[in-house]
Design a protein around this motif. Sequence first.
Motif, PDB file in Angstrom:
ATOM      1  N   ASN A  94       0.822  -1.146   0.254  1.00  0.00           N
ATOM      2  CA  ASN A  94      -0.046  -0.280   0.044  1.00  0.00           C
ATOM      3  C   ASN A  94       1.173   1.430  -0.156  1.00  0.00           C
ATOM      4  O   ASN A  94       1.807   1.996   1.171  1.00  0.00           O
ATOM      5  CB  ASN A  94      -1.122  -0.110   1.112  1.00  0.00           C
ATOM      6  N   ARG A  95       1.569   1.840  -1.407  1.00  0.00           N
ATOM      7  CA  ARG A  95       2.219   2.842  -1.436  1.00  0.00           C
ATOM      8  C   ARG A  95       1.210   3.737  -2.143  1.00  0.00           C
ATOM      9  O   ARG A  95       2.109   4.446  -3.126  1.00  0.00           O
ATOM     10  CB  ARG A  95       3.210   2.282  -1.962  1.00  0.00           C
ATOM     11  N   PRO A  96       0.239   4.651  -1.382  1.00  0.00           N
ATOM     12  CA  PRO A  96      -0.244   5.679  -2.185  1.00  0.00           C
ATOM     13  C   PRO A  96       0.724   6.870  -2.683  1.00  0.00           C
ATOM     14  O   PRO A  96       0.112   7.633  -3.981  1.00  0.00           O
ATOM     15  CB  PRO A  96      -1.210   6.448  -1.153  1.00  0.00           C
ATOM     16  N   LEU A  97       1.903   7.142  -2.567  1.00  0.00           N
ATOM     17  CA  LEU A  97       2.687   8.093  -2.801  1.00  0.00           C
ATOM     18  C   LEU A  97       4.423   7.148  -3.387  1.00  0.00           C
ATOM     19  O   LEU A  97       4.967   7.331  -2.097  1.00  0.00           O
ATOM     20  CB  LEU A  97       3.107   9.377  -2.161  1.00  0.00           C
ATOM     21  N   VAL A  98       4.409   6.844  -4.503  1.00  0.00           N
ATOM     22  CA  VAL A  98       5.368   6.864  -4.557  1.00  0.00           C
ATOM     23  C   VAL A  98       6.703   7.621  -5.145  1.00  0.00           C
ATOM     24  O   VAL A  98       6.428   7.983  -6.503  1.00  0.00           O
ATOM     25  CB  VAL A  98       6.172   5.781  -5.886  1.00  0.00           C
ATOM     26  N   VAL A  99       8.079   7.529  -5.114  1.00  0.00           N
ATOM     27  CA  VAL A  99       8.628   9.237  -5.303  1.00  0.00           C
ATOM     28  C   VAL A  99      10.269   8.129  -6.001  1.00  0.00           C
ATOM     29  O   VAL A  99      10.755   7.709  -4.830  1.00  0.00           O
ATOM     30  CB  VAL A  99       8.923  10.758  -4.177  1.00  0.00           C
ATOM     31  N   PRO A 100      10.115   9.192  -7.267  1.00  0.00           N
ATOM     32  CA  PRO A 100      11.000   8.217  -8.296  1.00  0.00           C
ATOM     33  C   PRO A 100      12.141   9.897  -8.158  1.00  0.00           C
ATOM     34  O   PRO A 100      12.189  10.159  -7.653  1.00  0.00           O
ATOM     35  CB  PRO A 100      10.700   8.544  -9.566  1.00  0.00           C
ATOM     36  N   GLY A 101      13.568   8.918  -8.036  1.00  0.00           N
ATOM     37  CA  GLY A 101      15.120  10.182  -8.295  1.00  0.00           C
ATOM     38  C   GLY A 101      14.457  10.975  -9.178  1.00  0.00           C
ATOM     39  O   GLY A 101      15.123  12.425  -9.017  1.00  0.00           O
ATOM     40  N   HIS A 102      13.619  11.520 -10.239  1.00  0.00           N
ATOM     41  CA  HIS A 102      13.942  12.446 -11.094  1.00  0.00           C
ATOM     42  C   HIS A 102      12.464  12.156 -11.810  1.00  0.00           C
ATOM     43  O   HIS A 102      11.428  11.333 -12.045  1.00  0.00           O
ATOM     44  CB  HIS A 102      14.525  12.137 -12.730  1.00  0.00           C
ATOM     45  N   GLY A 103      11.229  13.478 -11.829  1.00  0.00           N
ATOM     46  CA  GLY A 103      10.118  13.485 -12.749  1.00  0.00           C
ATOM     47  C   GLY A 103       8.662  13.582 -11.346  1.00  0.00           C
ATOM     48  O   GLY A 103       9.058  13.661 -10.507  1.00  0.00           O
ATOM     49  N   SER A 104       7.805  13.220 -12.281  1.00  0.00           N
ATOM     50  CA  SER A 104       6.844  13.221 -11.681  1.00  0.00           C
ATOM     51  C   SER A 104       7.037  12.201 -10.560  1.00  0.00           C
ATOM     52  O   SER A 104       6.933  11.072 -10.465  1.00  0.00           O
ATOM     53  CB  SER A 104       5.556  13.221 -12.779  1.00  0.00           C
ATOM     54  N   ALA A 105       5.570  12.696  -9.674  1.00  0.00           N
ATOM     55  CA  ALA A 105       5.720  11.582  -8.671  1.00  0.00           C
ATOM     56  C   ALA A 105       4.510  10.598  -8.582  1.00  0.00           C
ATOM     57  O   ALA A 105       3.353  10.642  -8.068  1.00  0.00           O
ATOM     58  CB  ALA A 105       5.422  12.031  -7.293  1.00  0.00           C
ATOM     59  N   ALA A 106       3.601  11.049 -10.351  1.00  0.00           N
ATOM     60  CA  ALA A 106       2.549  10.562 -10.493  1.00  0.00           C
ATOM     61  C   ALA A 106       2.011   9.642 -10.554  1.00  0.00           C
ATOM     62  O   ALA A 106       3.379   8.915 -10.666  1.00  0.00           O
ATOM     63  CB  ALA A 106       1.297  11.469 -11.124  1.00  0.00           C
ATOM     64  N   GLY A 107       1.556   8.549 -10.205  1.00  0.00           N
ATOM     65  CA  GLY A 107       1.416   7.219 -10.336  1.00  0.00           C
ATOM     66  C   GLY A 107       1.943   6.483  -9.857  1.00  0.00           C
ATOM     67  O   GLY A 107       3.140   6.667  -8.575  1.00  0.00           O
TER      68      GLY A 107
END
Length: 206
Positions: free
Chosen positions: A176-189
């Motif tokens: 259950n991970r409503p916010l997934v943040v990548p190293g670069h760019g958008s955190a959508a989806g």
Amino acid sequence: VTSFTFDTPDLGYVPCNGLIVGGPSGAAIIDTGNTYAQGALLLDAAKRLTGRPAKQAVATHFHNDRTGGIAAMRAAGIPVFAHPFSVGLALAHGERVPDALPGLDRGPVTVGPVELFYPGVGHARDNITAWHQPSGTLFGGCLLRATTDNRIGNLDDGDIEAYPATLDPLATPYPNRPLVVPGHGSAAGDGLAWTQGRVKEALAKL
């Protein structure tokens, strides 16, 4: 979520994400910025946003976009933790050197308000993730790709064939991970599921 940009010869200005996570004993800064000045800005932002000075920082791998602000953290007396591999890799590549976090090579380790985890080799040999249970935030760093980016990214220090076995263990402990943040760019989806798809595509082209 924090974001800075840095200029690259091939891609121009690239957005670079991090986190500031508040906690009872002080904030944790996840990834230190690209420069001393950015590290100093993160320290100021952490205090303004959480009401407490930062107590610890984390570098999710040894590349400069994660370690560039280490000197600012050290000047403020704040340790910057990373996987033990990151210490040797930073030394070998002439990058700023973080502090090895004991136990991270054997399993998850809690640092302040976040759980750090080393799933294996992907974007780099030392890439780790950060999980904040109360908010359901998974910070994947450069191991995970933005859902707006179809590329797998720079693998000069990584291993595309090891990538699937590295990503799979992330889905189980953090379903259950409503916010997934990548190293670069958008955190959508869901950047984890997205990256799994991009890795499969890259492997199919080998």
